[in-house]
Scaffold this motif. Structure first.
Motif, PDB file in Angstrom:
ATOM      1  N   UNK A 110       0.847  -1.199   0.000  1.00 26.14           N
ATOM      2  CA  UNK A 110       0.000   0.000   0.000  1.00 26.14           C
ATOM      3  C   UNK A 110       0.884   1.251   0.000  1.00 26.14           C
ATOM      4  N   UNK A 111       0.644   2.188  -0.943  1.00 26.00           N
ATOM      5  CA  UNK A 111       1.450   3.411  -0.964  1.00 26.00           C
ATOM      6  C   UNK A 111       0.621   4.665  -1.194  1.00 26.00           C
ATOM      7  N   UNK A 112      -0.704   4.513  -1.149  1.00 25.58           N
ATOM      8  CA  UNK A 112      -1.560   5.689  -1.386  1.00 25.58           C
ATOM      9  C   UNK A 112      -2.978   5.384  -0.943  1.00 25.58           C
ATOM     10  N   UNK A 113      -3.798   6.428  -0.878  1.00 26.28           N
ATOM     11  CA  UNK A 113      -5.213   6.249  -0.554  1.00 26.28           C
ATOM     12  C   UNK A 113      -5.865   5.320  -1.577  1.00 26.28           C
ATOM     13  N   UNK A 114      -5.489   5.553  -2.841  1.00 31.56           N
ATOM     14  CA  UNK A 114      -6.084   4.765  -3.932  1.00 31.56           C
ATOM     15  C   UNK A 114      -5.794   3.275  -3.771  1.00 31.56           C
ATOM     16  N   UNK A 115      -4.525   2.941  -3.532  1.00 31.42           N
ATOM     17  CA  UNK A 115      -4.191   1.515  -3.426  1.00 31.42           C
ATOM     18  C   UNK A 115      -4.794   0.898  -2.167  1.00 31.42           C
ATOM     19  N   UNK A 116      -4.958   1.712  -1.121  1.00 27.93           N
ATOM     20  CA  UNK A 116      -5.593   1.191   0.091  1.00 27.93           C
ATOM     21  C   UNK A 116      -7.065   0.894  -0.183  1.00 27.93           C
ATOM     22  N   UNK A 117      -7.716   1.803  -0.892  1.00 29.75           N
ATOM     23  CA  UNK A 117      -9.126   1.585  -1.204  1.00 29.75           C
ATOM     24  C   UNK A 117      -9.292   0.317  -2.046  1.00 29.75           C
ATOM     25  N   UNK A 118      -8.440   0.143  -3.049  1.00 31.85           N
ATOM     26  CA  UNK A 118      -8.510  -1.060  -3.892  1.00 31.85           C
ATOM     27  C   UNK A 118      -8.325  -2.323  -3.069  1.00 31.85           C
ATOM     28  N   UNK A 119      -7.333  -2.277  -2.149  1.00 36.00           N
ATOM     29  CA  UNK A 119      -7.047  -3.461  -1.335  1.00 36.00           C
ATOM     30  C   UNK A 119      -8.213  -3.817  -0.426  1.00 36.00           C
ATOM     31  N   UNK A 120      -8.901  -2.775   0.064  1.00 38.00           N
ATOM     32  CA  UNK A 120     -10.077  -3.027   0.911  1.00 38.00           C
ATOM     33  C   UNK A 120     -11.204  -3.631   0.079  1.00 38.00           C
ATOM     34  N   UNK A 121     -11.394  -3.036  -1.106  1.00 37.97           N
ATOM     35  CA  UNK A 121     -12.510  -3.492  -1.945  1.00 37.97           C
ATOM     36  C   UNK A 121     -12.308  -4.932  -2.422  1.00 37.97           C
ATOM     37  N   UNK A 122     -11.046  -5.329  -2.616  1.00 38.03           N
ATOM     38  CA  UNK A 122     -10.817  -6.718  -3.036  1.00 38.03           C
ATOM     39  C   UNK A 122     -10.556  -7.628  -1.832  1.00 38.03           C
ATOM     40  N   UNK A 123     -10.914  -7.124  -0.622  1.00 39.01           N
ATOM     41  CA  UNK A 123     -10.854  -7.930   0.611  1.00 39.01           C
ATOM     42  C   UNK A 123      -9.475  -8.486   0.933  1.00 39.01           C
TER      43      UNK A 123
END
Length: 568
Positions: A110-123
DNA sequence: GCCGTTTTCGGCCCGACTGTTTTCAGTCG
């Protein structure tokens, strides 16, 4: 190189280290170093001993040397290379701290808000050890509302929230007593939340009643010792309630009044004596818990005078505690020198304002309505002012327990002329001059206007000198340092306007004015009886500037006020 | 990383709540 750059560098280093999940004490050491420099009143060039300051050691000293010699810090550069800048906003996500962010970066990149959001959405986040389904959902939720939540609210807005919550607290019979704490109790200009100490034997019941009665937007935490909620009151406001028993009240109140720095200092003080301060009392070495009836007793236990909440700031108040006895208090106030009536834009008659001031026990007061230029405020023409003077003189004859002076809050016109000529001003006891128009003029023009007023022999005081409204407008940006010099030169009073919308002058300027031996008046500028109460919060704020009783002219007895101000 | 008239190593202010854990770490104020 200047001190601010060094301070900012330390803070950045701390931030990056936090994101790397570094030892919190190491992170804290850099923050502390920044704080040490901040608290030192000297400029960088005056600090020949900077490397031997307490809190500056080998590591932080090397950063300072780097900055002075090369203009940049090797350590910071390394950290900037290592830590992606996209991580920094993640610290603003509630529930995420350095350790968790570091973990997410290690495991998922994780290196940004965007990548964190993606990681959450893909569980993916919930699969990381230490994280779970709930955490993942919470992060996603927080990311959604990130930036929509307001930061700090101005004191006048917080005040209305406090009053509304207090009404609810009074209605709950399981509560035996309560007090607001936190930054509002310290009379800060702005607050990010409201805190209350609540004494009850039935925390669970009180908690449920609060959740039922208050406009709760979100429940952040709900236990038997505390309740944290987000209130939906005009704006979203965080609110914390701490439930304590009666004997814990004083220490709990002290603890949750803060400031954080003040508490840290107090606890260090206790620790040095082998004691431990917590919100529940003072724990002695043998494990017994000492409790106190009042905060005064608590302070006395550490050989300190009562430190008023508004003084509990950066911790230095503890070293300066012997000065507290000289500071202005609400009980010292004998007069209010700035208020309005129905003659201009006030809501009450002269007589009603007089009666209200009598009830406050003031020995004197000044009626100061607006002048003709201020049409929107129904400003007085010379004719109407002369009528008003006659009425006030007549009314004054009726009272022998309060002296009513004739005054005006005269406009300083955009071109620098004053709204009344000297002949008329001579008929008044007390003349206030104020700027209410053309705020967007250059500083030069503004200062010309102020000079025209302050150098006039019949003007006694400049009101709300900067025109600011906290959290709403900056004011007209005068050169306050120059204004203070003029006030000294012409022997004029500068007002501290106690209305929480204004708190004008700000505390830094008040301190500077007192330092320069300039007289200050604390006035409510009341447009209604109810606003006369702002004297109280105004005095609290004035204490933050360490204003002494002697500096504040409306603490002076009537005789001295006539002698040194009116008949001067 | 900083500090020491109790210490040069082992602390650093203290406690509540939550969520993820089976006894506690992380975050927050």
């Amino acid at each position: 190189m200047n001190k601010k750059t060094i301070i900012r560098t330390f803070e950045k280093i701390a931030l990056y280290m936090e994101l790397l999940g570094e030892n919190p004490f190491k992170v804290g050491a850099f923050r502390k170093a920044a704080n040490v420099l901040e608290l030192d009143p000297r400029s960088l060039s005056e600090m020949d001993d900077i490397l031997s300051l307490k809190g500056i050691g080998k590591g932080t000293g090397a950063v300072i040397i780097d900055l002075i010699e090369k203009g940049e810090s090797d350590l910071l550069k390394e950290l900037e290379n290592e830590v992606p800048s996209g991580l920094i906003p993640l610290l603003r996500v509630p529930g995420l701290g350095g350790k968790k962010i570091a973990k997410l970066r290690e495991t998922l990149g994780i290196d940004s808000i965007e990548s964190l959001r993606n990681a959450c959405e893909s569980n993916e986040v919930s699969k990381v050890p230490g994280f779970g389904k709930k955490t993942e959902e919470k992060i996603l939720h927080e990311l959604e509302i990130l930036g929509t939540r307001k930061g700090k609210l101005p004191v006048w807005q917080i005040e209305s929230v406090v009053l509304a919550v207090e009404e609810v607290l009074r209605s709950i019979q399981e509560i035996t007593r309560f007090s607001v704490a936190g930054s509002f109790r310290r009379a800060e200009e702005e607050s990010s939340d409201v805190d209350f100490i609540v004494v009850t034997d039935e925390p669970a019941i009180v908690r449920e009643k609060l959740l039922e009665t208050l406009p709760v937007e979100e429940t952040v935490a709900a236990g038997d010792a505390k309740l944290s909620i987000v209130l939906d009151m005009a704006d979203l406001v965080d609110a914390d309630f701490r439930f304590v028993t009666d004997d814990q009240f004083a220490t709990a109140l002290h603890h949750f009044t803060g400031s954080k720095d003040h508490n840290v200092k107090m606890r260090q003080l206790a620790k040095a004596k082998g004691m431990k301060i917590s919100e529940y009392g003072v724990e002695l070495e043998d494990g017994t818990m000492e409790t106190f009836k009042t905060e005064k007793e608590f302070f006395a236990y550490f050989d300190l005078p009562f430190i008023p909440p508004s003084l509990r700031m950066d911790g230095r108040e503890i070293e300066r505690s012997e000065e507290i006895a000289q500071l202005v208090t609400f009980e010292d106030i004998r007069s209010d020198l700035h208020m309005h009536t129905t003659w201009s834009d006030g809501g009450y008659s002269i007589r009603e304002m007089v009666e209200a001031c009598r009830k406050k026990g003031y020995s004197h007061m000044v009626i100061t309505d607006h002048t003709q230029y201020l049409r929107v405020a129904n400003g007085l023409t010379p004719e109407r002012l002369r009528e008003q003077i006659a009425e006030i003189r007549k009314l004054n004859d009726e009272y022998d327990d309060i002296e009513i002076f004739c005054g005006t809050e005269m406009d300083i016109l955009p071109d620098g002329r004053l709204d009344f000529d000297d002949d008329l001003l001579q008929e008044l006891d007390f003349v206030i001059a104020s700027i209410h128009s053309n705020f967007n003029q250059s500083q030069e023009q503004i200062m010309e206007r102020l000079h025209s007023a302050i150098s006039n022999p019949y003007v006694h005081m400049i009101a709300h000198p900067t025109g600011r409204i906290i959290g709403q407008r900056e004011g007209y940006n005068p050169d306050v340092h120059q204004l203070i010099k003029w006030a000294k030169e012409y022997d004029k009073i500068l007002e501290f306007n106690a209305n929480p919308y204004r708190f004008d002058l700000a505390k830094e300027y008040l301190e500077e004015a007192q330092e320069a031996n300039v007289k200050i008046a604390i006035n409510t500028d009341a447009h209604a009886i109810d606003q006369l109460k702002h004297m109280e919060i105004g005095v609290k704020y004035a204490q933050k500037a360490w204003l002494k009783k002697e500096t504040v002219v409306n603490t002076w007895p009537l005789g001295r006020f006539i002698e040194e101000i009116i008949r001067k």
